[in-house]
Design a protein around this motif. Structure first.
Motif, mmCIF file in Angstrom:
data_model
loop_
_atom_site.group_PDB
_atom_site.id
_atom_site.type_symbol
_atom_site.label_atom_id
_atom_site.label_comp_id
_atom_site.label_asym_id
_atom_site.label_seq_id
_atom_site.Cartn_x
_atom_site.Cartn_y
_atom_site.Cartn_z
ATOM 1 N N UNK A 133 38.997 34.199 27.089
ATOM 2 C CA UNK A 133 39.466 34.758 28.358
ATOM 3 C C UNK A 133 38.453 34.497 29.476
ATOM 4 N N UNK A 134 37.167 34.640 29.152
ATOM 5 C CA UNK A 134 36.113 34.428 30.142
ATOM 6 C C UNK A 134 36.101 32.972 30.619
ATOM 7 N N UNK A 135 36.180 32.038 29.673
ATOM 8 C CA UNK A 135 36.178 30.617 30.029
ATOM 9 C C UNK A 135 37.433 30.255 30.826
ATOM 10 N N UNK A 136 38.570 30.800 30.429
ATOM 11 C CA UNK A 136 39.821 30.523 31.146
ATOM 12 C C UNK A 136 39.723 30.988 32.597
ATOM 13 N N UNK A 167 40.863 38.488 36.464
ATOM 14 C CA UNK A 167 41.967 38.369 35.512
ATOM 15 C C UNK A 167 41.432 38.251 34.088
ATOM 16 N N UNK A 168 40.375 37.451 33.921
ATOM 17 C CA UNK A 168 39.754 37.310 32.604
ATOM 18 C C UNK A 168 39.212 38.648 32.116
ATOM 19 N N UNK A 169 38.618 39.412 33.020
ATOM 20 C CA UNK A 169 38.081 40.732 32.656
ATOM 21 C C UNK A 169 39.190 41.659 32.186
ATOM 22 N N UNK A 189 43.930 39.368 42.390
ATOM 23 C CA UNK A 189 42.734 39.270 41.549
ATOM 24 C C UNK A 189 42.253 37.831 41.458
ATOM 25 N N UNK A 190 40.947 37.657 41.313
ATOM 26 C CA UNK A 190 40.362 36.333 41.091
ATOM 27 C C UNK A 190 40.539 35.954 39.620
ATOM 28 N N UNK A 191 40.206 34.716 39.282
ATOM 29 C CA UNK A 191 40.270 34.296 37.888
ATOM 30 C C UNK A 191 39.331 35.098 37.019
ATOM 31 N N UNK A 247 43.394 49.857 32.247
ATOM 32 C CA UNK A 247 43.848 48.883 31.252
ATOM 33 C C UNK A 247 42.875 48.832 30.074
ATOM 34 N N UNK A 248 41.584 49.041 30.348
ATOM 35 C CA UNK A 248 40.609 49.102 29.262
ATOM 36 C C UNK A 248 40.891 50.299 28.358
ATOM 37 N N UNK A 249 41.103 51.456 28.954
ATOM 38 C CA UNK A 249 41.426 52.650 28.164
ATOM 39 C C UNK A 249 42.710 52.468 27.387
#
Length: 412
Positions: free
Chosen positions: A359-362, A42-44, A37-39, A101-103
């Motif tokens: 999380x988004x900024x990270x 991962x943030x998502x 996964x990209x950063x 993971x969202x669910x």
């Protein structure tokens, strides 16, 4: 409370946080090694915790508090979680993994409030009894990390390369299924709100406590709470991957030092709070974030590994001195009228909005600091949250006026 009920509640707390610590700590490493996964991705994935925190009040406030016993909803949600965890264990790409993971987070986050409801319903004096029950949750988180690192070695270099971190989801699926079934044996915790009483969305989300923001001190504390969650997100999202990439042995087990520290500083907090006051306590908590990330930026796995260990051990000050102190301060400022809604508002603002942004900024910072060998420039990554936490601390120190807090409100 009988010994048997105390045992039931302790086991419930142990499993509740064993489940969370059993996969969330290693999620960033799993996404990087197993799903590439990209950063941003991962943030998502990590931001699902925030969406779960935002949705949780609806489930607890509009359903659990009004229509069904808390222990039954707890059982159903964990059984649903067990199924989703097993499907996450079978996932092979991010597009398949993300909706699961969202669910799962939408199902799991409400259970944090439900286990508290079940516990409080059995207590005569929660201020004295709850800490004994809640500490088993921290023990559960610690045991999960130790099992991953020292029993199964899933986070070892060989284990990561072979994709063995996926087994954490299978382990948690089994634990979740057990807790789901066990929940139906817990003491009955009936709805607490009269169904005929109309409860608005504003009250459910704790937004009626927004009137507290008219108080300048509480406004400054509220803004600091939201902003400090941005550097906090870096810790949750990237510490395990950071330790893994730089070659730290048993990174998940090593991170349990943070939970041991949390227990220690929880015991020291009342003394520190009464001796130095709320403002100094909060400032110490925020300053600890800056020190922690600087230690991460310049430490290594050689002679400077002690810097990494100290950085992890600072978790007790980082978390307890800011967030637990904040809960005490919120309780003091809210009074009886807004006591529950104010705590809900702070939770929504921090674990919901603040962490979502964090999380988004990270993810953006991590993607901007990828090296040619597909590893990360961790020094540059950790400098950002260190500087950000220092900025928040300085703003708070300048604009928050110290005030006395009744010692009777300091109950851990």
């Amino acid at each position: 409370m009988t010994k048997f009920i105390r045992f039931q509640l302790s086991l419930m707390m142990f499993l509740e946080f064993f489940i969370w610590g059993g996969w969330f700590v290693t999620l960033g490493t799993f996404l990087d090694y197993n799903l590439e996964a990209t950063g941003a991705q991962t943030a998502t994935a990590f931001s699902t915790q925030s969406w779960g925190a935002i949705i949780a009040p609806f489930i607890v406030g509009l359903i659990a508090d009004r229509f069904f016993n808390a222990e039954k909803i707890l059982g159903i949600l964990h059984l649903v979680g067990a199924v989703l965890m097993y499907m996450m264990y079978l996932s092979t790409d991010f597009a398949e993994f993300y909706p699961l993971v969202l669910g799962y987070m939408i199902a799991y986050m409400p259970t944090l409030a439900l286990v508290n409801s079940v516990s409080f319903n059995q207590m005569v004096d929660p201020a004295k009894e709850f800490s004994f029950i809640r500490v088993f949750g921290t023990i559960g988180w610690i045991v999960a990390g130790l099992v991953i690192s020292y029993v199964f070695f899933w986070d070892s270099p060989g284990g990561r390369q072979e994709g063995m971190l996926a087994n954490t989801f299978l382990m948690v699926a089994i634990a979740s299924a057990f807790l789901g079934l066990f929940s139906f044996t817990l003491p009955k915790t009936p709805p607490t709100v009269d169904r005929s009483k109309k409860v608005s969305i504003v009250e459910t989300l704790g937004l009626d406590a927004l009137s507290l923001l008219k108080d300048r001190n509480f406004l400054m504390f509220f803004l600091a709470s939201v902003l400090i969650c941005i550097p906090l997100a870096f810790y949750y999202q990237y510490t395990n991957l950071f330790l893994s990439e730089i070659g730290t042995e048993n990174p998940t087990g090593l991170m349990t030092i943070g939970q041991v520290s949390e227990v220690l500083f929880m015991l020291l907090l009342p003394f520190f709070f009464k001796r130095f006051g709320f403002k100094i306590t909060i400032i110490a908590g925020m300053l600890a974030w800056t020190v922690r990330y600087l230690l991460f930026a310049y430490g290594d796995t050689g002679d400077l590994i002690f810097m990494l260990i100290i950085g992890i051990a600072l978790h007790g000050i980082c978390y307890d001195f800011f967030f637990v102190s904040g809960q005490i301060y919120t309780n003091f400022k809210a009074g009886n009228r807004f006591k529950s809604s104010a705590q809900g508002l702070i939770t929504l603002a921090t674990y919901g909005v603040g962490m979502l942004v964090g999380f988004y900024i990270a993810g953006l910072i991590a993607d901007a600091n990828i090296l040619p060998d597909n590893l990360h420039d961790w020094e540059s990554i950790w400098i950002f949250p260190a500087a950000f936490a220092l900025g928040v601390m300085l703003l708070f120190a300048i604009f928050f006026k110290n005030e006395e807090i009744d010692n009777k409100n300091i109950e851990i």
